[in-house]
Scaffold this active site. Structure first.
Site, PDB file in Angstrom:
ATOM      1  CE1 TYR A 166     -65.345 -35.693 -21.110  1.00 22.28           C
ATOM      2  CE2 TYR A 166     -63.935 -34.396 -19.664  1.00 22.28           C
ATOM      3  CZ  TYR A 166     -64.602 -35.573 -19.949  1.00 22.28           C
ATOM      4  OH  TYR A 166     -64.525 -36.631 -19.065  1.00 22.28           O
TER       5      TYR A 166
ATOM      6  CB  SER B 211     -64.881 -35.231 -15.409  1.00 19.63           C
ATOM      7  OG  SER B 211     -63.522 -34.859 -15.507  1.00 19.63           O
TER       8      SER B 211
HETATM    9  P1  NAD Z   1     -63.741 -45.158 -22.487  1.00 22.23           P
HETATM   10  O1  NAD Z   1     -63.301 -44.684 -23.809  1.00 22.23           O
HETATM   11  O2  NAD Z   1     -63.309 -46.505 -22.064  1.00 22.23           O
HETATM   12  O3  NAD Z   1     -65.313 -45.098 -22.361  1.00 22.23           O
HETATM   13  C1  NAD Z   1     -66.113 -44.157 -23.022  1.00 22.23           C
HETATM   14  C2  NAD Z   1     -67.154 -44.922 -23.804  1.00 22.23           C
HETATM   15  O4  NAD Z   1     -68.114 -44.020 -24.309  1.00 22.23           O
HETATM   16  C3  NAD Z   1     -66.617 -45.654 -25.011  1.00 22.23           C
HETATM   17  O5  NAD Z   1     -66.180 -46.961 -24.677  1.00 22.23           O
HETATM   18  C4  NAD Z   1     -67.815 -45.686 -25.941  1.00 22.23           C
HETATM   19  O6  NAD Z   1     -68.428 -46.958 -25.916  1.00 22.23           O
HETATM   20  C5  NAD Z   1     -68.772 -44.679 -25.337  1.00 22.23           C
HETATM   21  N1  NAD Z   1     -69.249 -43.744 -26.346  1.00 22.23           N
HETATM   22  C6  NAD Z   1     -68.649 -42.615 -26.760  1.00 22.23           C
HETATM   23  N2  NAD Z   1     -69.403 -42.031 -27.726  1.00 22.23           N
HETATM   24  C7  NAD Z   1     -70.505 -42.826 -27.896  1.00 22.23           C
HETATM   25  C8  NAD Z   1     -71.643 -42.767 -28.734  1.00 22.23           C
HETATM   26  N3  NAD Z   1     -71.840 -41.751 -29.592  1.00 22.23           N
HETATM   27  N4  NAD Z   1     -72.557 -43.773 -28.665  1.00 22.23           N
HETATM   28  C9  NAD Z   1     -72.390 -44.804 -27.796  1.00 22.23           C
HETATM   29  N5  NAD Z   1     -71.321 -44.895 -26.954  1.00 22.23           N
HETATM   30  C10 NAD Z   1     -70.400 -43.914 -27.017  1.00 22.23           C
HETATM   31  O7  NAD Z   1     -63.233 -44.070 -21.449  1.00 22.23           O
HETATM   32  P2  NAD Z   1     -63.566 -43.764 -19.909  1.00 22.23           P
HETATM   33  O8  NAD Z   1     -62.519 -42.837 -19.498  1.00 22.23           O
HETATM   34  O9  NAD Z   1     -63.802 -44.992 -19.147  1.00 22.23           O
HETATM   35  O10 NAD Z   1     -64.924 -42.930 -20.005  1.00 22.23           O
HETATM   36  C11 NAD Z   1     -66.066 -43.191 -19.236  1.00 22.23           C
HETATM   37  C12 NAD Z   1     -66.575 -41.926 -18.600  1.00 22.23           C
HETATM   38  O11 NAD Z   1     -65.594 -41.458 -17.683  1.00 22.23           O
HETATM   39  C13 NAD Z   1     -66.839 -40.769 -19.572  1.00 22.23           C
HETATM   40  O12 NAD Z   1     -68.087 -40.171 -19.253  1.00 22.23           O
HETATM   41  C14 NAD Z   1     -65.730 -39.793 -19.250  1.00 22.23           C
HETATM   42  O13 NAD Z   1     -66.130 -38.464 -19.480  1.00 22.23           O
HETATM   43  C15 NAD Z   1     -65.498 -40.064 -17.787  1.00 22.23           C
HETATM   44  N6  NAD Z   1     -64.219 -39.629 -17.233  1.00 22.23           N
HETATM   45  C16 NAD Z   1     -63.055 -40.223 -17.649  1.00 22.23           C
HETATM   46  C17 NAD Z   1     -61.856 -39.794 -17.106  1.00 22.23           C
HETATM   47  C18 NAD Z   1     -60.539 -40.391 -17.513  1.00 22.23           C
HETATM   48  O14 NAD Z   1     -59.490 -39.849 -17.174  1.00 22.23           O
HETATM   49  N7  NAD Z   1     -60.508 -41.499 -18.227  1.00 22.23           N
HETATM   50  C19 NAD Z   1     -61.847 -38.770 -16.152  1.00 22.23           C
HETATM   51  C20 NAD Z   1     -63.045 -38.202 -15.758  1.00 22.23           C
HETATM   52  C21 NAD Z   1     -64.218 -38.635 -16.306  1.00 22.23           C
END
Ligand code: NAD
Ligand code: MG
Length: 299
Positions: free
Chosen positions: A204, A191
């Site tokens: 985080y 991120s």
């Molecule tokens: P999202 O909520 O769609 O995906 C995150 C997923 O993590 C969830 O769908 C869930 O299935 C999984 N998860 C969480 N806890 C879990 C557990 N204990 N066991 C199994 N699965 C678990 O959101 P996203 O934003 O697509 O997130 C994906 C990645 O992107 C993450 O690593 C997040 O840190 C990163 N990220 C997101 C953003 C943003 O703005 N959305 C920015 C930077 C980084």
């Protein structure tokens, strides 16, 4: 040959929804199906060209958000895909399984909590068995809950964030390693928080910095084995992670506004990066972090 798609310029400022957004709290982990506007994971738009034909991918958090966009793209590029997610996300996962199947690829859904080390080992073993091997591992699942002050941050949350974002990729990758042949790839979702942490994402942000170090260290270790390790550092992306407590609801109203594109990214806009990092054509890319932040943040 004329290609209609490439002759029409698309303005990135106008391609996707912009703030203001409505408040829309959900209990974590949240469902993509309950978001408004609906995120775009490439369901209607992603077109493959056989870049990952015959490949076998495991994507954690593949039910929604960035992981779902990668799952759809991988399938349309010819890969079979296992997705992992939490049991309460089954309805989102069902949609992804259908989309992968519609692309003519094998899809397997394995729900379970990756904060449990035994489950992580089982997940990898089951994925290898179902796919008949493994050559793309995407450590993408993540936990993000905004807390204003360190004195309000519970030990339980700190522990769960570390377990989900740092321990699980360690457990899963360790279990996967014996199965990864030269040419295989590992991709981490880090991120912008790794480089420019927000004051309310103390736990985080540290995990996302750890994800960068994971990539930088492991790529050195696995380079000599012909296994590439890279990461993606997204900025604000419209996913349930953010609307289910990743940001306070007043920040959801203006989510993405501070970027030069003045809007959040959609998961679909990141899919091609995950394809590129998995594709053999990126054979000299290892130990790299690809930014995807709409002009904000680093790297
Ligand atoms: P999202 O909520 O769609 O995906 C995150 C997923 O993590 C969830 O769908 C869930 O299935 C999984 N998860 C969480 N806890 C879990 C557990 N204990 N066991 C199994 N699965 C678990 O959101 P996203 O934003 O697509 O997130 C994906 C990645 O992107 C993450 O690593 C997040 O840190 C990163 N990220 C997101 C953003 C943003 O703005 N959305 C920015 C930077 C980084
Ligand atoms: Mg989800």
């Amino acid at each position: 040959m004329k290609n209609e798609q490439n002759t029409t310029l698309k303005n990135p400022l106008e391609q996707y929804p912009k703030p203001p957004f409505q408040r829309q709290p959900q209990q974590p982990p949240g469902l993509a199906s309950k978001m408004s506007p609906q995120p775009d994971h490439g369901e209607e738009s992603y077109r493959g060209s056989g870049r990952l034909k015959g490949r076998k991918a495991l994507i954690t958090g593949g039910d929604s958000g960035i992981g779902r966009a990668a799952a759809i793209a991988y399938a349309r590029e010819g890969a079979d895909v296992v997705i992992n997610y939490l049991p309460e996300e089954q309805t989102d996962a069902d949609e992804v399984v259908q989309l992968i199947t519609d692309a003519g690829q094998k899809a397997y859904a394995i729900p379970g909590d990756i904060t449990n080390s035994e489950f992580c080992k089982q997940l990898v073993n089951d994925a290898v068995e179902k796919l008949g091997g493994l050559d793309i591992l995407v450590n993408n699942a993540g936990k993000q809950q905004a807390v204003d002050s360190l004195s309000e941050l519970s030990e339980e949350q700190f522990d769960a964030t570390m377990k989900t974002n740092i321990y699980a990729p360690f457990w899963i990758t360790k279990a996967a390693l014996p199965h990864l042949k030269p040419g295989s790839v590992i991709i981490s979702t880090s991120s912008v928080q790794a480089y420019d942490p927000s004051e309310n994402l103390f736990d985080y942000a540290q995990t996302k910095a750890a994800n960068v170090a994971f990539v930088k260290s492991l790529s050195k270790q696995l380079g000599p084995k012909g296994i590439r390790v890279n990461g993606v550092a997204p900025g604000p992306v419209w996913t349930p992670l953010q609307t289910s407590g990743g940001q306070p609801q007043d920040a959801i109203e203006k989510f993405g506004e501070q970027t030069p594109l003045a809007r959040p990214g959609q998961p679909a806009e990141l899919a091609s990066i995950y394809v590129q990092l998995a594709d053999d054509s990126a054979s000299y890319a290892t130990g790299q972090i690809y930014g995807a932040a709409g002009g904000s943040g680093h790297p």
